[in-house]
Design a protein around this motif. Structure first.
Motif, PDB file in Angstrom:
ATOM      1  N   ALA A 282       1.416 -19.068   0.233  1.00  0.00           N
ATOM      2  CA  ALA A 282       0.224 -18.225   0.303  1.00  0.00           C
ATOM      3  C   ALA A 282      -0.484 -18.356   1.646  1.00  0.00           C
ATOM      4  O   ALA A 282      -1.071 -17.384   2.150  1.00  0.00           O
ATOM      5  N   GLU A 283      -0.454 -19.539   2.235  1.00  0.00           N
ATOM      6  CA  GLU A 283      -1.153 -19.757   3.504  1.00  0.00           C
ATOM      7  C   GLU A 283      -0.530 -18.988   4.660  1.00  0.00           C
ATOM      8  O   GLU A 283      -1.142 -18.871   5.737  1.00  0.00           O
ATOM      9  N   VAL A 288      -5.754 -15.383   3.712  1.00  0.00           N
ATOM     10  CA  VAL A 288      -5.773 -16.327   2.601  1.00  0.00           C
ATOM     11  C   VAL A 288      -6.158 -17.710   3.107  1.00  0.00           C
ATOM     12  O   VAL A 288      -5.663 -18.166   4.141  1.00  0.00           O
ATOM     13  N   ARG A 319      -4.447 -14.030  -4.883  1.00  0.00           N
ATOM     14  CA  ARG A 319      -4.484 -13.452  -3.533  1.00  0.00           C
ATOM     15  C   ARG A 319      -4.840 -11.968  -3.571  1.00  0.00           C
ATOM     16  O   ARG A 319      -5.586 -11.462  -2.723  1.00  0.00           O
ATOM     17  N   LYS A 323     -10.443 -11.712  -3.304  1.00  0.00           N
ATOM     18  CA  LYS A 323     -11.164 -11.662  -2.036  1.00  0.00           C
ATOM     19  C   LYS A 323     -12.659 -11.703  -2.275  1.00  0.00           C
ATOM     20  O   LYS A 323     -13.182 -11.065  -3.178  1.00  0.00           O
ATOM     21  N   CYS A 330      -9.610 -14.155   1.134  1.00  0.00           N
ATOM     22  CA  CYS A 330      -9.202 -14.630  -0.195  1.00  0.00           C
ATOM     23  C   CYS A 330      -9.181 -16.157  -0.189  1.00  0.00           C
ATOM     24  O   CYS A 330      -8.389 -16.774   0.524  1.00  0.00           O
ATOM     25  N   ASP A 353      -9.833 -18.232  -8.040  1.00  0.00           N
ATOM     26  CA  ASP A 353     -10.194 -17.473  -6.844  1.00  0.00           C
ATOM     27  C   ASP A 353     -11.704 -17.306  -6.807  1.00  0.00           C
ATOM     28  O   ASP A 353     -12.420 -17.785  -7.684  1.00  0.00           O
TER      29      ASP A 353
END
Length: 421
Positions: A282-283, A288, A319, A323, A330, A353
C-alpha cells in the motif's frame, strides 16, 4: 413410581393377608392344643416357655377387660374374615387390652375364654421407611436405565452434530455408521449421501471456475494485445486499458469469492509478516500513509494465500474509501496483537481508515455480496465482493469479523483469530 407402588400393594395384599391369617390360626390352634393336652401342673411352665421363646402370652378373658378396636391395618378385614372362618365367628380381635398394646386374639378352652397376645411387629407390613427405601432403589435403577437409554439415543445425534460442524468448517467428516434404529439409520444414510453430493458439487465448481478463468481471461488478453497494437489516441488507449483491467479485476473477485477454503491446507502462518507485506504494497501508492503496530511472534493456523487475500482486500478497501476530507490523503492504521478477551486469548487484527465511514444502520450491508455503499464511501470500482470475500474466508478459519465506525471518522475492521498453541 405411583403405578409401581399401587401394583405392589394390590398384588401383595391378598397373599400377605392369607399368610398372616394362617400364622394366627396356626399359633392359636397349637396353643389351644398344648394347653388342652398338657398336665395342669405343667401349664405354668408351658406358658413361661411360650412367652420366653415364642413371644406368645395367654391371659384369661374377663368381662371387665378394657378392649380396644382391632389393629388399624388395611389387611385386617381380610385377616379377620379368614381367621373367623377357621376359629369361629365369635373370635375377637383387639390392638390394645387393658392398656397393653399387641395383636390380641380370643379363643376358648372348655367354655373358658382366653386372650392370646402376639407381637404386633410380626403382622405389620412394610413400614413407611421401608417403602421409601424400596422406592428410592427403584427410582435409582430407573434413572440409571434412563441414562443408559438416553446415551444410546444421544450418541448418534452427537455424531451427527459433530459431522455437521465439520462440514461447516470446510472439512469432510468421517462417514456416519449406517446401523441402529430405522430412524437413525435413515438419517445417517441421508447425511452421508449429502456429504458425497456436496463433494461432487465442490469438484464440479472447481472445474467450472477453472473454465471461467480460462474462457474469460483469454479474450481479455487478446483485447489487451489488440489495444496495444491499434492506432488509437492516448486517451482512448488508456480508457480501454482501464476498462479491461477493471473487467479482469472483477473476474478475479468472482473467482476469489467462489473459491473454497480447505481446512486441510491450514499451516502455521505468521500474521505479522503478511500484514507487513500488505502495508508495504500500500505504501507504494503516492496518496497512502500507513501506520503499522504489529506484535512479535503472532501466529495462527490458516491458509496463507487466503489470509494474504483478506489482508490485501482490507487494505485496498481502506485505500479506496479512506481518504481524509481535508488532505485527500489516505491514512491506514494496521494493528495486530495477542490479547486476552472475555472469550479467551485471541489474535486481534485491526485495519482502519480515516475517511467518511458508513452510516451505522448500513454496516451490515457491507458484508453482503455485490453490495457497494457508494453514497457513504465515495466512488467504487468493482463487483462489491471485497468484504464479502473477507467474511467468507474469516468464517472458514473459525474466526470472528467485526466492522464498525472508528471514533473520529473512518471504518474499523477487526478480526479475532485463535492463536497457534
Amino acid at each position: 413410581m405411583a403405578s409401581w407402588i399401587g401394583m405392589i400393594s394390590m398384588v401383595q395384599r391378598g397373599p400377605q393377608a392369607q399368610q398372616i391369617a394362617a400364622q394366627v390360626i396356626s399359633v392359636v390352634t397349637i396353643t389351644h392344643a398344648a394347653l388342652t393336652h398338657s398336665a395342669p401342673d405343667l401349664r405354668r411352665e408351658l406358658l413361661f416357655e411360650l412367652v420366653s421363646n415364642e413371644g406368645i402370652r395367654i391371659f384369661p378373658l374377663e368381662p371387665s377387660d378394657e378392649v380396644g378396636p382391632p389393629p388399624d391395618n388395611t389387611l385386617m378385614g381380610d385377616i379377620e374374615a379368614i381367621v373367623k372362618a377357621k376359629l369361629g365367628q365369635d373370635t375377637r380381635f383387639s390392638a390394645r387390652v387393658n392398656g397393653v398394646a399387641g395383636f390380641w386374639v380370643s379363643f376358648k378352652i372348655a367354655g373358658d375364654e382366653y386372650w392370646l397376645m402376639l407381637e404386633r411387629e410380626r403382622f405389620e407390613g412394610l413400614t413407611g421407611f421401608q417403602w421409601l427405601g424400596w422406592a428410592g432403589l427403584v427410582g435409582l435403577l430407573s434413572l440409571l436405565g434412563a441414562a443408559i437409554i438416553s446415551s444410546l439415543v444421544n450418541l448418534p445425534l452427537a455424531r451427527l452434530a459433530a459431522a455437521a460442524r465439520a462440514i461447516a468448517q470446510g472439512r469432510r467428516p468421517t462417514p456416519l455408521p449406517e446401523k441402529g434404529p430405522q430412524e437413525i439409520l435413515e438419517a445417517n444414510r441421508s447425511f452421508n449421501q449429502m456429504v458425497d453430493d456436496l463433494q461432487r458439487v465442490e469438484s464440479d465448481r472447481a472445474v467450472i471456475l477453472a473454465g471461467i478463468s480460462h474462457d474469460l481471461r483469454t479474450p481479455l488478453a487478446r483485447m489487451q494485445l489488440e489495444v496495444e497494437m491499434a492506432k488509437l489516441s492516448i486517451e482512448a488507449r488508456d480508457g480501454m486499458q482501464s476498462d479491461i483491467a477493471q473487467m479482469d479485476a472483477i473476474i478475479g473477485q468472482f473467482l476469489d469469492y467462489a473459491k473454497p477454503t480447505d481446512a486441510a491446507s491450514f499451516v502455521p502462518v505468521d500474521v505479522g509478516a503478511l500484514l507487513t507485506d500488505s502495508a508495504h504494497e500500500a505504501e507504494r501508492m503516492l496518496d497512502v500513509r500507513v501506520t503499522v503496530d504489529i506484535g512479535d511472534r503472532v501466529h495462527v493456523m490458516g491458509n496463507p494465500t487466503d489470509l494474504r487475500r483478506v489482508f490485501n482486500n482490507l487494505v485496498e478497501n481502506a485505500r479506496r474509501y479512506g481518504k481524509t476530507p481535508d488532505t485527500e490523503l489516505c491514512e491506514i492504521d494496521i494493528r495486530c496483537h495477542l490479547r486476552t478477551l472475555a472469550q479467551g486469548e485471541r489474535v486481534v487484527i485491526e485495519v482502519q481508515d480515516h475517511g467518511h465511514g458508513v452510516p451505522d444502520d448500513q454496516i451490515d450491508q457491507l458484508l453482503k455480496p455485490f453490495t457497494r455503499l457508494d453514497s457513504a464511501r465515495g466512488q467504487a470500482n468493482g463487483a462489491g465482493l471485497g468484504l464479502a470475500i473477507v467474511e467468507r474466508v474469516v468464517s472458514r478459519h473459525n474466526a470472528e469479523l467485526n466492522v464498525r465506525n472508528r471514533e473520529g471518522g473512518g471504518l474499523l475492521v477487526q478480526i479475532l483469530m485463535h492463536p497457534l498453541t
